[in-house]
Design a protein around this motif. Structure first.
Motif, PDB file in Angstrom:
ATOM      1  N   ALA A  11      -1.982   8.301  10.516  1.00 21.50           N
ATOM      2  CA  ALA A  11      -1.289   7.640   9.139  1.00 21.50           C
ATOM      3  C   ALA A  11       0.276   7.853   9.148  1.00 21.50           C
ATOM      4  CB  ALA A  11      -1.858   7.935   7.850  1.00 21.50           C
ATOM      5  N   GLY A  29      -8.076  16.422   9.745  1.00 22.02           N
ATOM      6  CA  GLY A  29      -6.570  16.298   9.531  1.00 22.02           C
ATOM      7  C   GLY A  29      -6.219  15.151  10.527  1.00 22.02           C
ATOM      8  N   PHE A  30      -7.040  14.756  11.560  1.00 22.06           N
ATOM      9  CA  PHE A  30      -6.483  13.657  12.578  1.00 22.06           C
ATOM     10  C   PHE A  30      -6.363  12.206  11.770  1.00 22.06           C
ATOM     11  CE2 PHE A  30      -9.314  16.635  14.713  1.00 22.06           C
ATOM     12  CZ  PHE A  30      -8.356  17.130  15.441  1.00 22.06           C
ATOM     13  N   GLY A  46       0.721  -1.179  -0.023  1.00 26.62           N
ATOM     14  CA  GLY A  46       0.010   0.082  -0.086  1.00 26.62           C
ATOM     15  C   GLY A  46       0.887   1.200  -0.153  1.00 26.62           C
ATOM     16  N   GLY A  47       0.775   1.967  -1.154  1.00 30.27           N
ATOM     17  CA  GLY A  47       1.659   3.010  -1.183  1.00 30.27           C
ATOM     18  C   GLY A  47       0.633   4.524  -1.066  1.00 30.27           C
ATOM     19  N   THR A  99      -9.588  -1.098  -0.734  1.00 30.90           N
ATOM     20  CA  THR A  99     -10.306  -2.716  -0.655  1.00 30.90           C
ATOM     21  C   THR A  99     -10.165  -2.885   1.078  1.00 30.90           C
ATOM     22  OG1 THR A  99      -8.062  -3.514  -0.633  1.00 30.90           O
ATOM     23  CG2 THR A  99      -8.956  -3.156  -2.660  1.00 30.90           C
ATOM     24  N   SER A 113      -8.012  14.537  -0.992  1.00 37.57           N
ATOM     25  CA  SER A 113      -8.359  14.989   0.305  1.00 37.57           C
ATOM     26  C   SER A 113      -8.496  16.437   0.422  1.00 37.57           C
ATOM     27  CB  SER A 113      -7.143  14.489   1.337  1.00 37.57           C
ATOM     28  OG  SER A 113      -6.148  15.263   1.206  1.00 37.57           O
ATOM     29  N   LYS A 169      -5.793   8.978  -2.228  1.00 32.99           N
ATOM     30  CA  LYS A 169      -6.645   9.712  -1.124  1.00 32.99           C
ATOM     31  C   LYS A 169      -6.100  10.920  -0.850  1.00 32.99           C
ATOM     32  CE  LYS A 169      -9.691   6.168   0.369  1.00 32.99           C
ATOM     33  NZ  LYS A 169      -9.909   5.144   1.365  1.00 32.99           N
ATOM     34  N   GLY A 206      -1.939   2.753   9.818  1.00 39.66           N
ATOM     35  CA  GLY A 206      -2.840   3.645   9.155  1.00 39.66           C
ATOM     36  C   GLY A 206      -4.336   3.232   9.364  1.00 39.66           C
ATOM     37  N   ASP A 250       1.798  -1.464  -4.822  1.00 39.54           N
ATOM     38  CA  ASP A 250       0.315  -0.834  -4.720  1.00 39.54           C
ATOM     39  C   ASP A 250      -0.321  -1.313  -6.031  1.00 39.54           C
ATOM     40  OD1 ASP A 250      -0.916   1.958  -3.130  1.00 39.54           O
ATOM     41  OD2 ASP A 250      -2.145   1.231  -4.751  1.00 39.54           O
ATOM     42  N   HIS A 251      -1.356  -1.470  -6.075  1.00 38.47           N
ATOM     43  CA  HIS A 251      -2.249  -1.929  -7.235  1.00 38.47           C
ATOM     44  C   HIS A 251      -2.664  -0.891  -8.066  1.00 38.47           C
ATOM     45  CE1 HIS A 251      -6.465  -2.366  -4.953  1.00 38.47           C
ATOM     46  NE2 HIS A 251      -5.935  -1.093  -4.942  1.00 38.47           N
ATOM     47  N   ALA A 300      -0.660   7.260   2.434  1.00 36.75           N
ATOM     48  CA  ALA A 300      -0.095   7.992   3.388  1.00 36.75           C
ATOM     49  C   ALA A 300       0.768   7.250   4.470  1.00 36.75           C
ATOM     50  CB  ALA A 300      -0.957   8.837   4.137  1.00 36.75           C
ATOM     51  N   ALA A 301       0.437   6.231   5.155  1.00 33.63           N
ATOM     52  CA  ALA A 301       0.758   5.567   6.091  1.00 33.63           C
ATOM     53  C   ALA A 301       2.335   4.594   5.438  1.00 33.63           C
ATOM     54  CB  ALA A 301       0.055   4.529   6.793  1.00 33.63           C
TER      55      ALA A 301
HETATM   56  P1  FDA Z   1      -5.023   4.786   1.922  1.00 33.94           P
HETATM   57  O1  FDA Z   1      -6.269   4.398   1.640  1.00 33.94           O
HETATM   58  O2  FDA Z   1      -4.401   6.301   1.891  1.00 33.94           O
HETATM   59  O3  FDA Z   1      -3.730   3.954   1.258  1.00 33.94           O
HETATM   60  C1  FDA Z   1      -3.892   2.646   1.010  1.00 33.94           C
HETATM   61  C2  FDA Z   1      -3.102   2.215  -0.203  1.00 33.94           C
HETATM   62  O4  FDA Z   1      -3.255   0.860  -0.295  1.00 33.94           O
HETATM   63  C3  FDA Z   1      -3.645   2.806  -1.555  1.00 33.94           C
HETATM   64  O5  FDA Z   1      -2.880   3.466  -2.361  1.00 33.94           O
HETATM   65  C4  FDA Z   1      -4.525   1.676  -2.350  1.00 33.94           C
HETATM   66  O6  FDA Z   1      -4.435   1.644  -3.805  1.00 33.94           O
HETATM   67  C5  FDA Z   1      -3.544   0.467  -1.861  1.00 33.94           C
HETATM   68  N1  FDA Z   1      -4.403  -0.832  -1.839  1.00 33.94           N
HETATM   69  C6  FDA Z   1      -5.547  -1.222  -1.281  1.00 33.94           C
HETATM   70  N2  FDA Z   1      -5.766  -2.254  -1.385  1.00 33.94           N
HETATM   71  C7  FDA Z   1      -4.869  -3.053  -2.111  1.00 33.94           C
HETATM   72  C8  FDA Z   1      -4.406  -4.057  -2.558  1.00 33.94           C
HETATM   73  N3  FDA Z   1      -5.334  -5.199  -2.428  1.00 33.94           N
HETATM   74  N4  FDA Z   1      -3.340  -4.510  -3.326  1.00 33.94           N
HETATM   75  C9  FDA Z   1      -2.359  -3.506  -3.254  1.00 33.94           C
HETATM   76  N5  FDA Z   1      -2.498  -2.176  -3.139  1.00 33.94           N
HETATM   77  C10 FDA Z   1      -3.895  -1.877  -2.329  1.00 33.94           C
HETATM   78  N6  FDA Z   1      -7.977  12.518   6.080  1.00 33.94           N
HETATM   79  C11 FDA Z   1      -7.449  13.558   6.751  1.00 33.94           C
HETATM   80  O7  FDA Z   1      -6.900  13.507   7.853  1.00 33.94           O
HETATM   81  N7  FDA Z   1      -7.628  14.976   6.041  1.00 33.94           N
HETATM   82  C12 FDA Z   1      -8.433  15.083   5.182  1.00 33.94           C
HETATM   83  O8  FDA Z   1      -8.296  16.045   4.276  1.00 33.94           O
HETATM   84  C13 FDA Z   1      -9.015  13.983   4.453  1.00 33.94           C
HETATM   85  N8  FDA Z   1      -9.889  14.105   3.492  1.00 33.94           N
HETATM   86  C14 FDA Z   1     -10.322  12.817   3.004  1.00 33.94           C
HETATM   87  C15 FDA Z   1     -11.261  12.994   1.571  1.00 33.94           C
HETATM   88  C16 FDA Z   1     -11.550  11.840   1.183  1.00 33.94           C
HETATM   89  C17 FDA Z   1     -12.526  12.077  -0.001  1.00 33.94           C
HETATM   90  C18 FDA Z   1     -11.355  10.699   1.498  1.00 33.94           C
HETATM   91  C19 FDA Z   1     -11.881   9.374   0.894  1.00 33.94           C
HETATM   92  C20 FDA Z   1     -10.564  10.404   2.686  1.00 33.94           C
HETATM   93  C21 FDA Z   1     -10.021  11.707   3.457  1.00 33.94           C
HETATM   94  N9  FDA Z   1      -9.202  11.680   4.637  1.00 33.94           N
HETATM   95  C22 FDA Z   1      -8.711  12.540   5.143  1.00 33.94           C
HETATM   96  C23 FDA Z   1      -8.924  10.149   5.297  1.00 33.94           C
HETATM   97  C24 FDA Z   1      -7.573   9.720   4.766  1.00 33.94           C
HETATM   98  O9  FDA Z   1      -7.491   9.792   3.381  1.00 33.94           O
HETATM   99  C25 FDA Z   1      -7.232   8.320   5.249  1.00 33.94           C
HETATM  100  O10 FDA Z   1      -7.504   8.293   6.697  1.00 33.94           O
HETATM  101  C26 FDA Z   1      -5.746   7.917   5.086  1.00 33.94           C
HETATM  102  O11 FDA Z   1      -5.625   8.124   3.363  1.00 33.94           O
HETATM  103  C27 FDA Z   1      -5.322   6.592   5.233  1.00 33.94           C
HETATM  104  O12 FDA Z   1      -4.097   6.251   5.009  1.00 33.94           O
HETATM  105  P2  FDA Z   1      -3.563   5.017   4.589  1.00 33.94           P
HETATM  106  O13 FDA Z   1      -2.304   5.011   4.274  1.00 33.94           O
HETATM  107  O14 FDA Z   1      -3.842   4.016   5.915  1.00 33.94           O
HETATM  108  O15 FDA Z   1      -4.664   4.339   3.550  1.00 33.94           O
END
Ligand code: FDA
Length: 392
Positions: free
Chosen positions: A381, A375-376, A10-11, A170, A45, A41, A364, A33-34, A13-14
């Motif tokens: 992440a 922003g939390f 997963g590429g 996913t 955001s 995101k 994450g 990352d797929h 934030a975290a």
């Molecule tokens: P994140 O979802 O960012 O990354 C996961 C990665 O894993 C993705 O690149 C995905 O493609 C990959 N992946 C998933 N399944 C896979 C698989 N089976 N195989 C390979 N790769 C896979 N938060 C905040 O603090 N401020 C903000 O302004 C916003 N705004 C916002 C707007 C919108 C529309 C959304 C949907 C969400 C936000 N958020 C937010 C929430 C924030 O985006 C979210 O909490 C973080 O992106 C989480 O970071 P992660 O790295 O955990 O997951």
């Protein structure tokens, strides 16, 4: 077969934060990352400006079955640490409201910053890579991918939650956790608009586009922010916040006039303009369209002069404590985050490593730690990614 020290799934934030930190320690790190592009995101955001952290970030801003789990990681990599990184990269930013920090220009600045840091640390990101199978036949993890097999001493799961599937989200991380025998707290859409049926749905539809400052409560939890009527129900920051606490079948309480003493305003209006219609007087407190609709819904009719104190008090109560029972939420299609996830009892709060499976880390959104709006969630992440990056 490529051999790695650390493989990050997963590429987002975290995952990027973790890879940067692990690579800085001299570990051989690959992120896969797929998706076609990294950190989609982040890109979408904050309306394209990324609300990348909150200056008031504290453990109280997070929901989890174990509210103390986030404390250590947040303390060791705080909002101030992330802000220093943003400033090091000369990304212009501003505080919007309630401590929310946004990019002045574009969320892409944050993605560029992370990719530059990743490159400088000597790690790489491989996109459009499907994960086909994961196993741990010996002391290392084997991962079969659409671009060939990989082996790694540490496997970091940073695949997020299922919110917004069309962005590539996913529930893969939960499946992987279960495959290795880890408990997963049932996931649920959060920071999501609430939907209504029947008369309330029709009312919201007629008011679609109207917004007010409101205080929305569920039990003892309350948020005072904007509320927006939509064709499907209610949205806006106060509603998104309360959606993370709301439980099915139960009402939320909406105070539509949190700033004023409604009874006093109406009583004074009765004194000064007794011939005025009650619904017109409500226009002193609410947008006209809303005043008009609610006077019908709450049967607030007649001239002010004809209203007793009892009637005015009842009107005030209806505006201060409007009880509405949602039928549901808009679900993962529009939810900003997912509540629940990998049970924190399975993980070390210091390292994010599984206690059952050495070398397996979760960071994450996939973890059962969910932030308030503002922003939390990105701060979690960054903090959890940073924590795992020191140990993976
Ligand atoms: P994140 O979802 O960012 O990354 C996961 C990665 O894993 C993705 O690149 C995905 O493609 C990959 N992946 C998933 N399944 C896979 C698989 N089976 N195989 C390979 N790769 C896979 N938060 C905040 O603090 N401020 C903000 O302004 C916003 N705004 C916002 C707007 C919108 C529309 C959304 C949907 C969400 C936000 N958020 C937010 C929430 C924030 O985006 C979210 O909490 C973080 O992106 C989480 O970071 P992660 O790295 O955990 O997951």
């Amino acid at each position: 077969m490529r051999d790695l020290d650390v493989l990050v799934l997963g590429g987002g934030a975290a995952g990027l934060m973790c890879a940067i930190e692990a690579a800085k320690r001299g570990r051989k790190v690959l992120v896969i990352d797929h998706a076609k592009k990294p950190a989609e995101k982040i890109r979408i955001s904050g309306g394209g400006r990324c609300n990348f952290t909150n200056i008031h970030c504290a453990p109280a801003n997070f929901l989890s079955r174990n509210p103390r789990f986030c404390v250590s990681a947040l303390k060791r990599y705080s909002q101030h640490d992330f802000l220093s990184l943003v400033e090091k990269h000369r990304i212009p930013w501003h505080e919007k409201t309630l401590g929310q920090l946004f990019c002045d220009d574009s969320a892409r600045d944050i993605i560029r910053m992370l990719l530059d840091e990743l490159e400088a640390a000597g790690s790489t990101l491989q996109l459009e890579t499907e994960i086909r199978a994961v196993s741990k036949p010996d002391d290392r993890f084997s991962v079969a991918t659409s671009k060939g097999p990989l082996r790694a001493h540490s496997l970091v799961v940073a695949t997020g939650g299922p919110s917004i599937p069309k962005m590539g989200a996913t529930g893969f991380g939960y499946e992987l956790a279960r495959q290795f025998g880890l408990e997963v707290i049932a996931p649920r859409a959060a920071l999501v608009p609430l939907t209504f049926s029947d008369a309330n749905k029709e009312l919201c539809g007629r008011l679609s586009g109207v917004s007010v400052d409101a205080k929305v409560s569920f039990g003892k939890t309350a948020f005072r922010e904007g509320l927006l009527f939509t064709h499907r129900g209610l949205s806006g920051p106060s509603i998104l916040q309360i959606s993370s606490y709301w439980q099915e079948g139960q009402p939320i309480s909406v105070n539509l006039v949190p700033e004023a003493d409604v009874f006093e305003v109406l009583r004074q209006a009765r004194q000064e303009t007794p011939k005025q219609e009650l619904k017109t007087a409500l226009g002193l407190l609410l947008p006209n369209r809303l005043a008009e609709e609610l006077s019908g819904t709450f049967s607030l009719k007649g001239r002010l002069a004809d209203q007793s104190d009892k009637v005015l008090r009842r009107a005030a109560e209806q505006l201060d404590r409007w009880q509405l029972t949602p039928v549901g939420t808009e679900g993962y299609r529009t939810a900003e985050v997912t509540l629940g996830g990998v049970d924190t009892r399975e993980l070390s709060s210091k390292t994010m490593e599984s206690s059952k499976v050495p070398g397996l880390y979760f960071i994450g959104e996939v973890v059962d730690v969910t932030g308030h709006l503002g922003g939390f969630n990105f701060q979690w992440a960054w903090s959890s990614g940073h924590a795992a990056g020191q140990f993976a």
